[in-house]
Design a protein around this motif. Structure first.
Motif, PDB file in Angstrom:
ATOM      1  N   THR A 169       0.833  -1.194   0.000  1.00 13.09           N
ATOM      2  CA  THR A 169       0.000   0.000   0.000  1.00 13.09           C
ATOM      3  C   THR A 169       0.871   1.247   0.000  1.00 13.09           C
ATOM      4  O   THR A 169       1.868   1.308   0.718  1.00 13.09           O
ATOM      5  CB  THR A 169      -0.935   0.019   1.228  1.00 13.09           C
ATOM      6  OG1 THR A 169      -1.767  -1.148   1.200  1.00 13.09           O
ATOM      7  CG2 THR A 169      -1.814   1.253   1.234  1.00 13.09           C
ATOM      8  N   ALA A 222      -9.177  -2.478   5.039  1.00 13.83           N
ATOM      9  CA  ALA A 222     -10.170  -2.742   3.994  1.00 13.83           C
ATOM     10  C   ALA A 222      -9.515  -2.964   2.630  1.00 13.83           C
ATOM     11  O   ALA A 222     -10.147  -3.514   1.722  1.00 13.83           O
ATOM     12  CB  ALA A 222     -11.163  -1.587   3.910  1.00 13.83           C
ATOM     13  N   LEU A 223      -8.245  -2.537   2.483  1.00 17.14           N
ATOM     14  CA  LEU A 223      -7.500  -2.758   1.238  1.00 17.14           C
ATOM     15  C   LEU A 223      -6.925  -4.170   1.260  1.00 17.14           C
ATOM     16  O   LEU A 223      -5.739  -4.378   1.538  1.00 17.14           O
ATOM     17  CB  LEU A 223      -6.378  -1.725   1.099  1.00 17.14           C
ATOM     18  CG  LEU A 223      -6.773  -0.323   0.644  1.00 17.14           C
ATOM     19  CD1 LEU A 223      -5.582   0.623   0.779  1.00 17.14           C
ATOM     20  CD2 LEU A 223      -7.301  -0.330  -0.787  1.00 17.14           C
ATOM     21  N   ILE A 240      -9.336   5.438  -0.040  1.00 19.17           N
ATOM     22  CA  ILE A 240      -8.581   4.247  -0.422  1.00 19.17           C
ATOM     23  C   ILE A 240      -8.974   3.835  -1.829  1.00 19.17           C
ATOM     24  O   ILE A 240     -10.113   4.025  -2.270  1.00 19.17           O
ATOM     25  CB  ILE A 240      -8.799   3.066   0.547  1.00 19.17           C
ATOM     26  CG1 ILE A 240     -10.287   2.761   0.720  1.00 19.17           C
ATOM     27  CG2 ILE A 240      -8.128   3.354   1.872  1.00 19.17           C
ATOM     28  CD1 ILE A 240     -10.553   1.520   1.582  1.00 19.17           C
ATOM     29  N   ILE A 252     -11.669  -4.012  -2.246  1.00 23.42           N
ATOM     30  CA  ILE A 252     -11.945  -3.296  -1.005  1.00 23.42           C
ATOM     31  C   ILE A 252     -13.067  -4.017  -0.267  1.00 23.42           C
ATOM     32  O   ILE A 252     -14.148  -4.234  -0.827  1.00 23.42           O
ATOM     33  CB  ILE A 252     -12.340  -1.836  -1.279  1.00 23.42           C
ATOM     34  CG1 ILE A 252     -11.168  -1.088  -1.918  1.00 23.42           C
ATOM     35  CG2 ILE A 252     -12.779  -1.146   0.002  1.00 23.42           C
ATOM     36  CD1 ILE A 252     -11.504   0.333  -2.341  1.00 23.42           C
ATOM     37  N   PRO A 304     -18.243   1.357  -1.767  1.00 22.97           N
ATOM     38  CA  PRO A 304     -17.163   1.197  -2.748  1.00 22.97           C
ATOM     39  C   PRO A 304     -17.677   1.460  -4.159  1.00 22.97           C
ATOM     40  O   PRO A 304     -18.742   0.979  -4.546  1.00 22.97           O
ATOM     41  CB  PRO A 304     -16.752  -0.270  -2.584  1.00 22.97           C
ATOM     42  CG  PRO A 304     -17.235  -0.658  -1.220  1.00 22.97           C
ATOM     43  CD  PRO A 304     -18.478   0.136  -0.988  1.00 22.97           C
ATOM     44  N   ASP A 364     -13.612   0.657  -7.323  1.00 22.91           N
ATOM     45  CA  ASP A 364     -12.481   0.269  -6.477  1.00 22.91           C
ATOM     46  C   ASP A 364     -11.983   1.421  -5.612  1.00 22.91           C
ATOM     47  O   ASP A 364     -10.781   1.545  -5.341  1.00 22.91           O
ATOM     48  CB  ASP A 364     -11.326  -0.269  -7.336  1.00 22.91           C
ATOM     49  CG  ASP A 364     -11.722  -1.515  -8.116  1.00 22.91           C
ATOM     50  OD1 ASP A 364     -12.485  -2.328  -7.560  1.00 22.91           O
ATOM     51  OD2 ASP A 364     -11.274  -1.664  -9.263  1.00 22.91           O
ATOM     52  N   THR A 365     -12.901   2.271  -5.172  1.00 26.50           N
ATOM     53  CA  THR A 365     -12.557   3.411  -4.333  1.00 26.50           C
ATOM     54  C   THR A 365     -13.555   3.524  -3.186  1.00 26.50           C
ATOM     55  O   THR A 365     -14.743   3.244  -3.360  1.00 26.50           O
ATOM     56  CB  THR A 365     -12.575   4.722  -5.149  1.00 26.50           C
ATOM     57  OG1 THR A 365     -11.646   4.616  -6.232  1.00 26.50           O
ATOM     58  CG2 THR A 365     -12.181   5.914  -4.280  1.00 26.50           C
TER      59      THR A 365
END
Length: 221
Positions: free
Chosen positions: A97, A126-127, A150, A155, A200, A203-204
């Motif tokens: 990360t 969560a990642l 993130i 996620i 989410p 992917d964010t």
């Protein structure tokens, strides 16, 4: 559901012990292997593993000291660079990360820093497959805003954690795994603020918190 200070302290200790068990256990196992190993190459490998486990343990302790403990208790304000270093250590251990730091304030209220650290902890976990962790905080006018964003290929956020962050505890929801979320909710709502968590998308995911500046500074005392 009412949680007493003693119960919260117990939950925080349980969470800390859970996170430290793996790297400290690896230290113990590495020392046992080193004691019996005679091959120079294998001994070198054992030493490298011991160094990794020691660094991970130290990084976790530094993070939890600031996120859960009474670090900075001699003052009401904390230098955000302490939080940056603590989060960087946590992210570096995962090695998957990347941290983005967008905090320009020279000092922030202690309650804000603790909320930011614990939001970062939850967001980082969560990642599942790593990605980017961007953190921003700003004290402008009478409000303090925290944003943690993130982005990654996968996620995953436990719905219980989401509910705890936004709405607080229901019956039986507070446990060691939700202690950080409970702390964020308590710090923010006690100051008259609110916590927000997006769904989410592409992917964010975004975690946010707003707190009245005066209340956040008073709560740090």
């Amino acid at each position: 559901m009412t949680i007493t200070p003693v119960e919260l302290a117990s939950l925080m200790c349980s969470r800390l012990c859970h996170d430290l068990l793996s790297p400290i256990g690896a230290l113990n196992n590495g020392l046992e292997l080193l004691a019996d190993e005679t091959d120079p190459a294998m001994r070198q490998r054992c030493l490298e593993l011991l160094a990794d486990s020691a660094r991970t343990s130290a990084n976790k302790l530094k993070f939890f000291r600031l996120a859960f403990g009474a670090a900075g208790s001699l003052g009401d304000m904390i230098d955000p660079r302490e939080a940056q270093a603590a989060i960087q250590g946590l992210v570096a251990d995962a090695r998957r990360t990347t941290l983005g730091w967008l905090v320009e304030a020279e000092m922030l209220p202690k309650a804000v820093v603790k909320a930011m650290l614990n939001l970062s902890l939850i967001a980082n976990e969560a990642l599942v497959r790593g990605g980017t962790l961007d953190i921003a905080a700003e004290a402008a006018g009478d409000q303090v805003e925290i944003v943690v964003r993130i982005a990654g290929p996968r996620i995953t956020l436990d719905p219980v954690l989401r509910t705890m962050l936004v709405d607080g505890p229901g019956d039986g929801d507070v446990a060691a795994r939700t202690a950080a979320a409970f702390l964020v909710h308590t710090l923010v709502t006690d100051a008259g603020g609110a916590v927000m968590v997006s769904q989410p998308a592409d992917d964010t995911m975004i975690f946010g918190a707003t707190m009245p500046r005066a209340a956040a500074e008073a709560g740090a005392r």
